[in-house]
Scaffold this motif. Structure first.
Motif, PDB file in Angstrom:
ATOM      1  N   TRP A  49      33.070  36.501  25.188  1.00 45.27           N
ATOM      2  CA  TRP A  49      33.732  37.528  24.377  1.00 45.27           C
ATOM      3  C   TRP A  49      32.763  38.549  23.800  1.00 45.27           C
ATOM      4  CZ3 TRP A  49      32.012  37.604  19.368  1.00 45.27           C
ATOM      5  CH2 TRP A  49      31.426  36.433  18.883  1.00 45.27           C
ATOM      6  N   THR A  50      31.476  38.212  23.686  1.00 46.19           N
ATOM      7  CA  THR A  50      30.544  39.126  23.029  1.00 46.19           C
ATOM      8  C   THR A  50      30.311  40.400  23.835  1.00 46.19           C
ATOM      9  OG1 THR A  50      28.613  38.084  24.055  1.00 46.19           O
ATOM     10  CG2 THR A  50      29.344  37.195  21.931  1.00 46.19           C
ATOM     11  N   GLY A  51      30.526  40.360  25.135  1.00 44.16           N
ATOM     12  CA  GLY A  51      30.257  41.534  25.970  1.00 44.16           C
ATOM     13  C   GLY A  51      31.479  42.182  26.564  1.00 44.16           C
ATOM     14  N   LEU A  52      32.647  41.897  26.002  1.00 46.25           N
ATOM     15  CA  LEU A  52      33.885  42.391  26.597  1.00 46.25           C
ATOM     16  C   LEU A  52      34.030  43.904  26.538  1.00 46.25           C
ATOM     17  CD1 LEU A  52      36.397  39.685  25.325  1.00 46.25           C
ATOM     18  CD2 LEU A  52      35.625  40.039  27.677  1.00 46.25           C
ATOM     19  N   ASP A  53      33.343  44.554  25.609  1.00 52.62           N
ATOM     20  CA  ASP A  53      33.430  46.013  25.553  1.00 52.62           C
ATOM     21  C   ASP A  53      32.919  46.653  26.843  1.00 52.62           C
ATOM     22  OD1 ASP A  53      30.970  44.887  24.165  1.00 52.62           O
ATOM     23  OD2 ASP A  53      30.306  46.937  24.503  1.00 52.62           O
ATOM     24  N   GLU A  54      32.093  45.919  27.599  1.00 53.45           N
ATOM     25  CA  GLU A  54      31.628  46.405  28.896  1.00 53.45           C
ATOM     26  C   GLU A  54      32.282  45.660  30.055  1.00 53.45           C
ATOM     27  OE1 GLU A  54      29.917  49.028  29.477  1.00 53.45           O
ATOM     28  OE2 GLU A  54      29.653  49.437  27.327  1.00 53.45           O
ATOM     29  N   SER A  55      32.357  44.328  29.971  1.00 47.62           N
ATOM     30  CA  SER A  55      32.843  43.552  31.112  1.00 47.62           C
ATOM     31  C   SER A  55      34.331  43.762  31.384  1.00 47.62           C
ATOM     32  CB  SER A  55      32.557  42.066  30.895  1.00 47.62           C
ATOM     33  OG  SER A  55      33.222  41.572  29.740  1.00 47.62           O
ATOM     34  N   SER A  56      35.084  44.238  30.395  1.00 44.01           N
ATOM     35  CA  SER A  56      36.516  44.485  30.613  1.00 44.01           C
ATOM     36  C   SER A  56      36.802  45.881  31.149  1.00 44.01           C
ATOM     37  CB  SER A  56      37.297  44.278  29.301  1.00 44.01           C
ATOM     38  OG  SER A  56      37.415  42.910  28.988  1.00 44.01           O
ATOM     39  N   ARG A  57      35.802  46.718  31.262  1.00 46.11           N
ATOM     40  CA  ARG A  57      36.033  48.104  31.712  1.00 46.11           C
ATOM     41  C   ARG A  57      36.682  48.206  33.090  1.00 46.11           C
ATOM     42  NH1 ARG A  57      35.125  52.111  27.762  1.00 46.11           N
ATOM     43  NH2 ARG A  57      33.763  51.162  26.211  1.00 46.11           N
ATOM     44  N   PRO A  58      36.298  47.366  34.060  1.00 45.06           N
ATOM     45  CA  PRO A  58      36.940  47.486  35.381  1.00 45.06           C
ATOM     46  C   PRO A  58      38.453  47.285  35.349  1.00 45.06           C
ATOM     47  CG  PRO A  58      34.915  46.218  35.561  1.00 45.06           C
ATOM     48  CD  PRO A  58      35.166  46.413  34.092  1.00 45.06           C
ATOM     49  N   LEU A  59      38.954  46.619  34.332  1.00 52.49           N
ATOM     50  CA  LEU A  59      40.394  46.411  34.221  1.00 52.49           C
ATOM     51  C   LEU A  59      41.160  47.707  33.980  1.00 52.49           C
ATOM     52  CD1 LEU A  59      40.603  43.233  31.948  1.00 52.49           C
ATOM     53  CD2 LEU A  59      41.441  43.415  34.290  1.00 52.49           C
ATOM     54  N   LEU A  60      40.516  48.668  33.352  1.00 53.73           N
ATOM     55  CA  LEU A  60      41.221  49.872  32.918  1.00 53.73           C
ATOM     56  C   LEU A  60      41.879  50.602  34.082  1.00 53.73           C
ATOM     57  CD1 LEU A  60      38.703  51.271  30.259  1.00 53.73           C
ATOM     58  CD2 LEU A  60      40.713  49.824  29.890  1.00 53.73           C
ATOM     59  N   ALA A  61      41.147  50.791  35.165  1.00 54.56           N
ATOM     60  CA  ALA A  61      41.696  51.510  36.314  1.00 54.56           C
ATOM     61  C   ALA A  61      42.840  50.736  36.959  1.00 54.56           C
ATOM     62  CB  ALA A  61      40.596  51.781  37.340  1.00 54.56           C
ATOM     63  N   GLU A  62      42.697  49.409  37.026  1.00 55.55           N
ATOM     64  CA  GLU A  62      43.759  48.576  37.614  1.00 55.55           C
ATOM     65  C   GLU A  62      45.038  48.662  36.801  1.00 55.55           C
ATOM     66  OE1 GLU A  62      43.062  44.589  39.348  1.00 55.55           O
ATOM     67  OE2 GLU A  62      41.074  44.786  38.422  1.00 55.55           O
ATOM     68  N   ILE A  63      44.883  48.587  35.487  1.00 55.08           N
ATOM     69  CA  ILE A  63      46.056  48.633  34.617  1.00 55.08           C
ATOM     70  C   ILE A  63      46.707  50.012  34.664  1.00 55.08           C
ATOM     71  CG2 ILE A  63      46.831  48.456  32.215  1.00 55.08           C
ATOM     72  CD1 ILE A  63      44.481  46.451  31.798  1.00 55.08           C
ATOM     73  N   GLU A  64      45.890  51.055  34.652  1.00 57.73           N
ATOM     74  CA  GLU A  64      46.429  52.422  34.706  1.00 57.73           C
ATOM     75  C   GLU A  64      47.193  52.656  36.007  1.00 57.73           C
ATOM     76  OE1 GLU A  64      44.876  57.074  34.453  1.00 57.73           O
ATOM     77  OE2 GLU A  64      43.451  55.413  34.243  1.00 57.73           O
TER      78      GLU A  64
END
Length: 319
Positions: A49-64
């Motif tokens: 959870w400590t690095g989710l501000d970066e590791s979750s970024r690839p999700l943004l395009a998929e969700i959009e």
């Protein structure tokens, strides 16, 4: 004092000890030894959870992309089936953003019935379960599957799944041809999952600005990782853990974040209480006695900052 939270507590000695022990930087470095030998093995696989501000970024395009696809088909009513850590963060995110998300975190027949008859022709159901075996969530999924089928709608086209890789739910979704499966980070526990697929997928599909959440978290992450007296997570953590209070009253009414105290309540209640110690979290308002006239065993904390992504990360570090 941090601009994100306010509280009246003497924390300087405890903060100095936390700095000397390098607690903040060791959490950021995933140093599982902080939790002692008995918990080290489990802690070693629960600090993603400590690095989710970066590791979750690839999700943004998929969700959009998925949201645009759904909207093009006239599917604009998002229902979330999930319990606890799978539902609380999306509810806070969407209520704060002012977008509609129907959250089913109950097996109450009336609530289920209302959801099943509300715009079913425009409904997409997000089924969220880390383990994939949550009985309540699976029961909700089955109810919607039957309702879609009775309405002449192919159920597989209306289900989006968020779960861990290899879970029973993941296997069922693949076998049933569900529309989309998002596999969450297995190194993040449920109550720390606000910035993972569990928080982002339903919120993004409902129309919340989830990129801004990650930006907010990224803006405060470097400070939360520092062994510094200016670190608000060390300040809050010291206030929570070192004083005479065994209860914490959380008032988020001035923050502009809707329902934040409910999310923080579960985070604290499930994370503390080990070895006979812990904190009883209380959701409070500005006029409640726990805030205005706190007893010696109550620590009142006022959430003041509006940056929701930053608040998620701050309270996770502090807890």
């Amino acid at each position: 004092m941090s601009t994100l939270v306010e509280f009246d507590a003497t924390t300087e000695p405890a903060v100095k000890q936390l700095i000397a022990d390098r607690v903040a930087s060791r959490i950021a470095a995933h140093d599982a030894s902080l939790w002692g030998p008995a918990a080290q093995e489990e802690a070693a696989v629960r600090l993603g959870w400590t690095g989710l501000d970066e590791s979750s970024r690839p999700l943004l395009a998929e969700i959009e992309a998925l949201q645009a696809e759904l909207r093009a088909e006239g599917l604009d009513h998002i229902v979330l089936c999930g319990m606890g850590g799978s539902s609380l963060a999306p509810e806070v995110i969407t209520r704060t953003a002012g977008v509609q998300l129907t959250v089913l975190d109950t097996t109450d027949p009336g609530a289920i019935r209302r959801a099943l008859t509300d715009r079913l022709d425009r409904t997409v159901v997000v089924v969220s379960s880390k383990s994939g075996t949550t009985v309540e969530t699976d029961s909700q999924r089955r109810a919607f599957e039957a309702a879609f089928r009775a309405a002449g709608i192919e159920p597989a086209t209306r289900f989006v799944v968020v779960t861990d890789q290899g879970s029973t739910l993941a296997h069922h979704a693949d076998e049933s041809g569900y529309r989309k499966v998002f596999l969450a980070d297995p190194t993040v526990g449920g109550r720390y999952s606000a910035l993972t697929a569990f928080g982002l997928v339903p919120s993004g599909l409902a129309g919340a600005d989830i990129a801004a959440l990650l930006d907010d978290a990224a803006s405060v992450a470097p400070l939360l990782e520092e062994d510094s007296p200016d670190n608000p997570a060390l300040q809050l953590g010291a206030a929570l853990g070192s004083g005479p209070a065994d209860k914490v009253a959380i008032d988020a009414s001035a923050s502009g974040i809707v329902g934040f105290a409910d999310w923080a309540e579960q985070l604290i209640a499930e994370s503390t209480g080990k070895d006979g110690t812990g904190l009883l979290p209380i959701v409070a308002g500005p006029d409640d006695p726990e805030i205005r006239w706190p007893a010696p065993d109550v620590l009142p904390v006022r959430v003041t900052g509006p940056a929701l992504g930053a608040q998620f990360l701050l309270w996770e570090y502090a807890t």
